[in-house]
Motif scaffolding. Structure first.
Motif, PDB file in Angstrom:
ATOM      1  N   GLN A   1     -50.104 130.991  43.438  1.00 17.72           N
ATOM      2  CA  GLN A   1     -49.690 129.372  43.876  1.00 17.72           C
ATOM      3  C   GLN A   1     -50.698 128.393  43.665  1.00 17.72           C
ATOM      4  OE1 GLN A   1     -48.547 128.432  48.093  1.00 17.72           O
ATOM      5  NE2 GLN A   1     -49.502 130.571  48.577  1.00 17.72           N
ATOM      6  N   GLY A   2     -50.222 127.130  43.421  1.00 18.43           N
ATOM      7  CA  GLY A   2     -50.952 126.268  42.757  1.00 18.43           C
ATOM      8  C   GLY A   2     -50.299 125.058  42.309  1.00 18.43           C
ATOM      9  N   LEU A   3     -51.182 123.854  41.802  1.00 19.52           N
ATOM     10  CA  LEU A   3     -50.223 122.641  41.376  1.00 19.52           C
ATOM     11  C   LEU A   3     -49.588 123.099  40.138  1.00 19.52           C
ATOM     12  CD1 LEU A   3     -53.509 120.077  41.465  1.00 19.52           C
ATOM     13  CD2 LEU A   3     -51.414 120.320  43.002  1.00 19.52           C
ATOM     14  N   THR A   4     -48.221 122.656  40.046  1.00 11.81           N
ATOM     15  CA  THR A   4     -47.464 122.997  38.834  1.00 11.81           C
ATOM     16  C   THR A   4     -48.285 122.513  37.591  1.00 11.81           C
ATOM     17  OG1 THR A   4     -45.678 122.295  40.236  1.00 11.81           O
ATOM     18  CG2 THR A   4     -45.132 122.720  37.726  1.00 11.81           C
ATOM     19  N   ASP A   5     -48.889 121.684  37.322  1.00 10.52           N
ATOM     20  CA  ASP A   5     -49.579 121.414  36.044  1.00 10.52           C
ATOM     21  C   ASP A   5     -50.647 122.505  35.849  1.00 10.52           C
ATOM     22  OD1 ASP A   5     -48.155 119.210  35.875  1.00 10.52           O
ATOM     23  OD2 ASP A   5     -49.589 117.708  36.525  1.00 10.52           O
ATOM     24  N   GLN A   6     -51.440 122.766  36.939  1.00 13.26           N
ATOM     25  CA  GLN A   6     -52.499 123.644  36.562  1.00 13.26           C
ATOM     26  C   GLN A   6     -51.773 125.317  36.309  1.00 13.26           C
ATOM     27  OE1 GLN A   6     -54.922 124.043  40.171  1.00 13.26           O
ATOM     28  NE2 GLN A   6     -56.038 122.234  39.362  1.00 13.26           N
ATOM     29  N   ILE A   7     -50.944 125.372  36.803  1.00 11.47           N
ATOM     30  CA  ILE A   7     -50.324 126.858  36.523  1.00 11.47           C
ATOM     31  C   ILE A   7     -49.630 126.989  35.319  1.00 11.47           C
ATOM     32  CG2 ILE A   7     -48.179 128.245  37.220  1.00 11.47           C
ATOM     33  CD1 ILE A   7     -48.778 127.976  40.082  1.00 11.47           C
ATOM     34  N   LEU A   8     -49.300 125.639  34.723  1.00 14.59           N
ATOM     35  CA  LEU A   8     -48.678 125.815  33.361  1.00 14.59           C
ATOM     36  C   LEU A   8     -49.647 125.836  32.462  1.00 14.59           C
ATOM     37  CD1 LEU A   8     -45.775 123.055  33.957  1.00 14.59           C
ATOM     38  CD2 LEU A   8     -45.383 125.306  33.288  1.00 14.59           C
ATOM     39  N   GLU A   9     -50.987 125.054  32.802  1.00 10.46           N
ATOM     40  CA  GLU A   9     -51.957 125.159  31.864  1.00 10.46           C
ATOM     41  C   GLU A   9     -52.685 126.339  31.794  1.00 10.46           C
ATOM     42  OE1 GLU A   9     -54.484 121.600  32.517  1.00 10.46           O
ATOM     43  OE2 GLU A   9     -52.552 120.310  32.203  1.00 10.46           O
ATOM     44  N   ASP A  10     -52.897 126.815  32.932  1.00  8.45           N
ATOM     45  CA  ASP A  10     -53.894 127.963  33.192  1.00  8.45           C
ATOM     46  C   ASP A  10     -53.445 129.145  34.267  1.00  8.45           C
ATOM     47  OD1 ASP A  10     -56.237 129.478  32.743  1.00  8.45           O
ATOM     48  OD2 ASP A  10     -57.258 128.145  34.189  1.00  8.45           O
ATOM     49  N   PRO A  11     -51.967 129.668  33.554  1.00 10.42           N
ATOM     50  CA  PRO A  11     -51.707 130.839  34.493  1.00 10.42           C
ATOM     51  C   PRO A  11     -52.473 132.177  34.851  1.00 10.42           C
ATOM     52  CG  PRO A  11     -50.599 130.717  32.317  1.00 10.42           C
ATOM     53  CD  PRO A  11     -51.403 129.495  32.311  1.00 10.42           C
ATOM     54  N   GLN A  12     -52.631 132.416  35.770  1.00 13.34           N
ATOM     55  CA  GLN A  12     -53.595 133.222  36.153  1.00 13.34           C
ATOM     56  C   GLN A  12     -53.106 134.852  35.993  1.00 13.34           C
ATOM     57  OE1 GLN A  12     -57.231 132.681  36.698  1.00 13.34           O
ATOM     58  NE2 GLN A  12     -56.194 130.952  35.843  1.00 13.34           N
ATOM     59  N   HIS A  13     -51.902 135.133  36.790  1.00 15.23           N
ATOM     60  CA  HIS A  13     -51.183 136.282  36.738  1.00 15.23           C
ATOM     61  C   HIS A  13     -50.436 136.448  35.686  1.00 15.23           C
ATOM     62  CE1 HIS A  13     -48.635 139.614  38.289  1.00 15.23           C
ATOM     63  NE2 HIS A  13     -49.518 139.583  39.338  1.00 15.23           N
ATOM     64  N   ALA A  14     -50.516 137.980  35.122  1.00 19.32           N
ATOM     65  CA  ALA A  14     -49.991 138.193  33.955  1.00 19.32           C
ATOM     66  C   ALA A  14     -48.365 137.859  33.842  1.00 19.32           C
ATOM     67  CB  ALA A  14     -49.872 139.759  33.688  1.00 19.32           C
ATOM     68  N   TYR A  15     -47.958 138.026  34.873  1.00 14.21           N
ATOM     69  CA  TYR A  15     -46.357 137.641  34.887  1.00 14.21           C
ATOM     70  C   TYR A  15     -46.086 136.192  34.803  1.00 14.21           C
ATOM     71  CZ  TYR A  15     -41.601 136.715  36.820  1.00 14.21           C
ATOM     72  OH  TYR A  15     -40.326 136.117  36.926  1.00 14.21           O
ATOM     73  N   THR A  16     -47.041 135.362  35.411  1.00 16.85           N
ATOM     74  CA  THR A  16     -46.952 133.946  35.278  1.00 16.85           C
ATOM     75  C   THR A  16     -47.014 133.462  33.972  1.00 16.85           C
ATOM     76  OG1 THR A  16     -48.064 133.979  37.549  1.00 16.85           O
ATOM     77  CG2 THR A  16     -47.645 131.826  36.494  1.00 16.85           C
ATOM     78  N   GLN A  17     -48.309 134.236  33.291  1.00 19.36           N
ATOM     79  CA  GLN A  17     -48.532 133.961  31.702  1.00 19.36           C
ATOM     80  C   GLN A  17     -47.276 134.083  30.796  1.00 19.36           C
ATOM     81  OE1 GLN A  17     -51.955 136.659  31.267  1.00 19.36           O
ATOM     82  NE2 GLN A  17     -53.339 135.303  32.294  1.00 19.36           N
ATOM     83  N   GLN A  18     -46.464 135.137  31.342  1.00 18.64           N
ATOM     84  CA  GLN A  18     -45.314 135.725  30.508  1.00 18.64           C
ATOM     85  C   GLN A  18     -44.087 134.523  30.504  1.00 18.64           C
ATOM     86  OE1 GLN A  18     -43.872 139.498  31.714  1.00 18.64           O
ATOM     87  NE2 GLN A  18     -41.846 138.833  31.424  1.00 18.64           N
ATOM     88  N   LEU A  19     -44.049 134.044  31.839  1.00 14.11           N
ATOM     89  CA  LEU A  19     -43.111 133.073  32.479  1.00 14.11           C
ATOM     90  C   LEU A  19     -43.447 131.577  31.494  1.00 14.11           C
ATOM     91  CD1 LEU A  19     -42.427 132.942  36.057  1.00 14.11           C
ATOM     92  CD2 LEU A  19     -40.861 133.353  34.208  1.00 14.11           C
ATOM     93  N   VAL A  20     -44.802 131.433  31.397  1.00  9.14           N
ATOM     94  CA  VAL A  20     -45.090 130.153  30.791  1.00  9.14           C
ATOM     95  C   VAL A  20     -45.049 130.337  29.449  1.00  9.14           C
ATOM     96  CG1 VAL A  20     -47.371 128.915  30.213  1.00  9.14           C
ATOM     97  CG2 VAL A  20     -46.930 129.509  32.684  1.00  9.14           C
ATOM     98  N   HIS A  21     -45.327 131.421  28.658  1.00  9.35           N
ATOM     99  CA  HIS A  21     -45.174 131.438  27.217  1.00  9.35           C
ATOM    100  C   HIS A  21     -43.581 131.575  26.807  1.00  9.35           C
ATOM    101  CE1 HIS A  21     -49.487 133.385  27.276  1.00  9.35           C
ATOM    102  NE2 HIS A  21     -49.414 132.244  26.737  1.00  9.35           N
ATOM    103  N   SER A  22     -42.997 132.047  27.622  1.00 11.63           N
ATOM    104  CA  SER A  22     -41.600 132.072  27.251  1.00 11.63           C
ATOM    105  C   SER A  22     -40.963 130.607  27.281  1.00 11.63           C
ATOM    106  CB  SER A  22     -40.718 132.987  28.283  1.00 11.63           C
ATOM    107  OG  SER A  22     -40.681 132.096  29.487  1.00 11.63           O
TER     108      SER A  22
END
Ligand SMILES: [Zn+2]
Length: 281
Positions: free
Chosen positions: A258-279
């Protein structure tokens, strides 16, 4: 959102399981689960140790695939389902001193009717499809103790106008409306008692893209006008990106990031989040 503001809602270590558990899954520290499911006894751990704060005027997005626990979390917060454990405190309720999950069903009804509104993915869950649209709004106002018919009518028509339902269609039943209009009636109903918190559960899922954009735009405007706090659940990170100040990512019943939406979009930490952002790209 000022940094000194205190949360309007604090959820601490909330759990929701379906089933009684067994030797292999009862201990939270060394659970052997397949996703959120115990193969040995069939218990499903839908929400595990969920902890977060929601601040006044903030939109908190909750993203995850189906089965991640995000909708169960919303149902528990609106008392559609009973939690298995944990606490939640609402600032506008008894000064935030009382765990709302432990309150009587009568008190929980009070919280539902005065302090929260919910919009469901499926309008059948939020509306009586055969009542008039304005009657649907009146129902929620009556539940909160309103008795003055003329005042409810004027409030109802004001709300329907706000969500762009034309005046001449106010007495019409939602069953005659398009999917986008039904969601707008649900939003009007959810706002009827001026709740400080709105729960939005996949409210645009299944709508055409252009309709989806209109409904999201409406939510954005209402949020700014009313400065209402929102929990916005979606499987679609694109929807979250449009509206949420902060984002919480759920997977298999747990919050994985969890974190600021902008931060999560720019620099996702968890592998699942990275996959979501890339999609999204
Ligand atoms: Zn088990």
């Amino acid at each position: 959102m000022g940094s000194f503001a205190s949360p309007i809602l604090s959820v601490n270590h909330m759990n929701k399981q379906f089933g009684t558990g067994c030797d292999q899954c009862s201990s939270p520290e060394n659970r052997q689960l397949e996703k959120n499911y115990c193969r040995a006894c069939g218990t499903v751990y839908s929400c595990q140790d969920i902890t977060f704060d929601l601040y006044p005027g903030e939109v908190l997005g909750i993203v995850g695939e189906s089965g991640s626990g995000k909708s169960t979390l919303m149902r528990c917060l609106y008392f559609d389902q009973e939690v298995t454990g944990g606490e939640a405190y609402l600032q506008p309720y008894k000064d935030g001193d009382t765990n709302m999950f432990q309150e009587s069903s009568q008190q929980q009804k009070y919280i539902r009717n005065h302090l929260m509104g919910k919009v469901y993915q499926n309008p059948v869950l939020g509306l009586r499809m055969n009542f008039s649209s304005i009657g649907n709004i009146a129902e929620k106002m009556i539940a909160a103790g309103n008795r003055h018919v003329a005042a409810m009518e004027s409030r109802g028509s004001e709300l329907l106008e706000r969500v762009h339902i034309p005046v001449y269609r106010m007495k019409e039943a939602p069953k005659n409306f398009s999917g986008g209009m039904q969601q707008r009636v649900q939003i009007a109903k959810a706002l009827s008692n001026n709740p400080p918190i709105l729960l939005l559960d996949e409210v645009t899922t299944g709508l055409d893209l252009s309709v989806q954009a209109n409904v999201l735009d409406l939510i954005k405007h209402l949020q700014r006008e009313l400065n209402i706090s929102m929990l916005l659940v979606s499987h679609d990170l694109g929807v979250i990106r449009m509206l949420a100040d902060r984002t919480m990512v759920m997977l298999d019943g747990r919050v994985v990031e969890q974190g600021l939406t902008d931060q999560i979009l720019e620099d996702p930490q968890h592998a699942y989040t990275q996959q979501l952002v890339h999609s999204l790209l």
